[in-house]
Design an enzyme around this catalytic site. Structure first.
Site, PDB file in Angstrom:
ATOM      1  CB  SER A   1       0.687  13.330   9.150  1.00 13.73           C
ATOM      2  OG  SER A   1       1.365  13.563   7.938  1.00 13.73           O
TER       3      SER A   1
ATOM      4  CB  ILE B   1      -6.880   5.664  12.598  1.00 15.29           C
ATOM      5  CG1 ILE B   1      -6.135   4.431  12.084  1.00 15.29           C
ATOM      6  CG2 ILE B   1      -6.020   6.418  13.608  1.00 15.29           C
ATOM      7  CD1 ILE B   1      -4.863   4.751  11.338  1.00 15.29           C
TER       8      ILE B   1
ATOM      9  CB  ILE C   1      -2.792   0.951  11.495  1.00 17.12           C
ATOM     10  CG1 ILE C   1      -1.872   2.121  11.864  1.00 17.12           C
ATOM     11  CG2 ILE C   1      -3.639   0.531  12.688  1.00 17.12           C
ATOM     12  CD1 ILE C   1      -0.908   1.841  12.999  1.00 17.12           C
TER      13      ILE C   1
ATOM     14  CE  LYS D   1      -9.291  31.485   9.008  1.00 17.71           C
ATOM     15  NZ  LYS D   1      -8.819  32.888   9.235  1.00 17.71           N
TER      16      LYS D   1
ATOM     17  CE  LYS E   1      -2.930  12.354   5.646  1.00 13.30           C
ATOM     18  NZ  LYS E   1      -4.014  12.858   6.526  1.00 13.30           N
TER      19      LYS E   1
ATOM     20  CG  ASP F   1     -17.245  18.410   2.291  1.00 12.98           C
ATOM     21  OD1 ASP F   1     -16.024  18.363   2.519  1.00 12.98           O
ATOM     22  OD2 ASP F   1     -17.730  18.204   1.166  1.00 12.98           O
TER      23      ASP F   1
END
Length: 291
Positions: free
Chosen positions: A159, A36, A206, A142, A177, A82
């Site tokens: 999410s 996605i 999806i 951040k 999530k 990562d």
């Protein structure tokens, strides 16, 4: 005679939004090497943005970046990172600034998922998903926030809808999530006065994606379970992405946008309940212990 059920069209963003909508803008996308998030990145590039895609597998990222650059005519560069390791994200941000000089939009999309019962999942497996989805989202914010403040940019967090009700075999992702949704809401409140927006896209099922192939029970996800007559398509997520990053959503922040065709409102679980949780042999081909 009953009327023929409606089937929602699959609409390309190019038929709705201007081709140069994001000209001169830069997208930073975790998890952009596949699935996605790759589609979301490609749609932004088709509308003028350059992009940086992040992931752990540099060879896959490099191939994807080349493909996206070729198909859209925009620049896409890979950055190995990562999301559980803040230092790698800071390096990716530095590379982005060196190449493009700015960050306008951020997609927090790195994620991990599998099917497992609570008693079949190790503490390490649970922590791994929390690390990728939840801590990864925080670390990405951040690392990018100083630059998104400069451009008065926006965040989209990918999410899910699993935590809106108890979903068997998804305790790890549900917890992760739910936290992502909360992070987005706080970010919207804290950074709104600085011109930064933050929203969530929560995809339903999806079709024709890796997650669909690995996790869905297709026999329980036929068109009859969708009020709009079909399973979701990646173009549905693309269109939501373009909208939320565009000025059309200039006063939209702190929101969760489900893109599921009301599937969650009317459908049962993707597993025969309660048989599936009482007799895991019936779904053993989908559920494996996680160490």
């Amino acid at each position: 005679m009953a009327p023929t059920p409606y089937v929602a069209p699959v609409v390309s963003s190019e038929s709705i939004f201007k081709a140069d909508l994001f000209k001169g803008k830069v997208l930073f996308c975790t998890g952009g090497g596949s699935g996605i998030c790759r589609a979301m990145t490609e749609s932004m590039m088709r509308h003028g943005a350059n992009a940086v895609i992040l992931g752990r597998k540099l060879d896959r990222l490099t191939q994807t970046a080349a493909e996206l650059s070729k198909s859209t005519g925009r620049r896409c560069i890979p950055a190995q990172a990562d999301v559980r390791q803040p230092a790698t994200l800071k390096d990716a941000v530095a590379k982005t600034i060196q190449e493009f000089g700015r960050i306008d939009y951020v997609i927090c999309g790195a994620a991990g998922n599998f099917l497992a019962t609570i008693d079949g999942m190790s503490e390490n497996a649970f922590s791994t998903v929390i690390g990728i989805d939840t801590l990864g989202t925080f670390h990405t914010i951040k690392a990018t926030l100083p630059y998104v403040r400069e451009t008065k940019g926006a965040y989209i967090h990918v999410s899910a809808m699993l935590h809106y009700k108890g979903t068997p075999f998804q305790v790890h992702v549900s917890a992760a999530k739910a936290a992502v949704d909360a992070i987005s809401a706080v970010l919207a409140v804290e950074e709104g006065p600085r011109g930064v927006r933050s929203n969530v896209i929560a995809p339903g099922p999806i079709g024709e994606t890796e997650g669909w192939d690995r996790l869905s029970n297709k026999s329980s996800s036929s068109s009859e379970h969708f009020p709009l007559g079909r399973v979701g398509h990646v173009k549905d997520i693309e269109n939501a992405t373009i909208y939320l990053f565009s000025d059309a959503a200039a006063n939209v922040t702190g929101q969760i946008l489900p893109v599921d065709g009301a599937f969650t409102q009317v459908a049962g679980l993707s597993f025969p309940y309660p048989r599936a949780v009482l007799d895991t042999e019936s779904v053993k081909h989908m559920i494996k212990p996680r160490l």
